[in-house]
Write a protein that holds these residues in place. Sequence first.
Motif, short mmCIF file in Angstrom:
data_model
loop_
_atom_site.label_atom_id
_atom_site.label_comp_id
_atom_site.label_asym_id
_atom_site.label_seq_id
_atom_site.Cartn_x
_atom_site.Cartn_y
_atom_site.Cartn_z
N CYS A 96 1.03 -1.14 -0.21
CA CYS A 96 -0.13 -0.13 -0.04
C CYS A 96 0.91 0.98 -0.10
CB CYS A 96 -1.00 0.02 1.28
SG CYS A 96 -1.95 1.38 1.26
N ARG A 97 0.46 2.25 -0.82
CA ARG A 97 1.28 3.44 -0.98
C ARG A 97 1.06 4.32 0.15
NH1 ARG A 97 0.97 5.33 -7.10
NH2 ARG A 97 2.17 3.46 -8.10
N GLU A 98 0.17 4.02 1.07
CA GLU A 98 0.08 5.02 2.20
C GLU A 98 0.52 4.42 3.52
OE1 GLU A 98 -3.93 7.01 2.57
OE2 GLU A 98 -3.71 7.71 0.52
N ILE A 103 -0.89 -5.42 0.39
CA ILE A 103 -2.46 -5.24 -0.01
C ILE A 103 -2.59 -6.91 -0.30
CG2 ILE A 103 -3.72 -4.67 -1.88
CD1 ILE A 103 -1.83 -2.60 -2.62
N LEU A 116 -3.75 0.61 -3.25
CA LEU A 116 -3.97 1.09 -1.82
C LEU A 116 -4.73 -0.44 -1.29
CD1 LEU A 116 -5.48 4.67 -2.24
CD2 LEU A 116 -3.16 4.17 -1.44
N CYS A 117 -4.52 -0.36 0.17
CA CYS A 117 -5.25 -1.35 0.80
C CYS A 117 -6.80 -0.85 1.21
CB CYS A 117 -4.46 -1.86 1.94
SG CYS A 117 -4.45 -0.53 3.23
N CYS A 120 -6.90 1.75 3.79
CA CYS A 120 -6.57 3.10 3.26
C CYS A 120 -7.69 3.88 2.50
CB CYS A 120 -5.39 3.39 2.51
SG CYS A 120 -3.97 2.99 3.84
#
Length: 133
Positions: A96-98, A103, A116-117, A120
């Motif tokens: 996840c990018r955040e 993921i 993103l998961c 998020c």
Amino acid sequence: MSLVQERYPIFRSRPRRPEVSSLRRELLSARSELLFQASNWASPQPTHKQLEDVLELACLSQQCDLDELIAQQASAKLRHVERALDHMLDASYGICRECRDDIPFSRLRLQPQAVLCLGCIEGRLEHLSADAL
């Protein structure tokens, strides 16, 4: 690219999951199939006789519209497959990018281009709905 990503680039500390290799093979196969379909796609060409009949002309017009819609959907799917394959070359695929958590593979199987998961995404939706009020 977010500010967090600029300051803290993603480095994979966990080994790549073997499922990613399997998913990559599936996506390469899907890409080949979509490209093959696109190269063999041909809308029906009207004949002189068909143009004389109003009902035939209406059906042909409707078929062309439907063909265009199918082609657009196939093109969108191809873009998603290409995006996922590009992300797989990056060591951050499946992270996840955040929040930097993995993921879930079940999500990647359904949406291989996911970055993103679900946690998020839900957080973003809650933030957007709170802003809308």
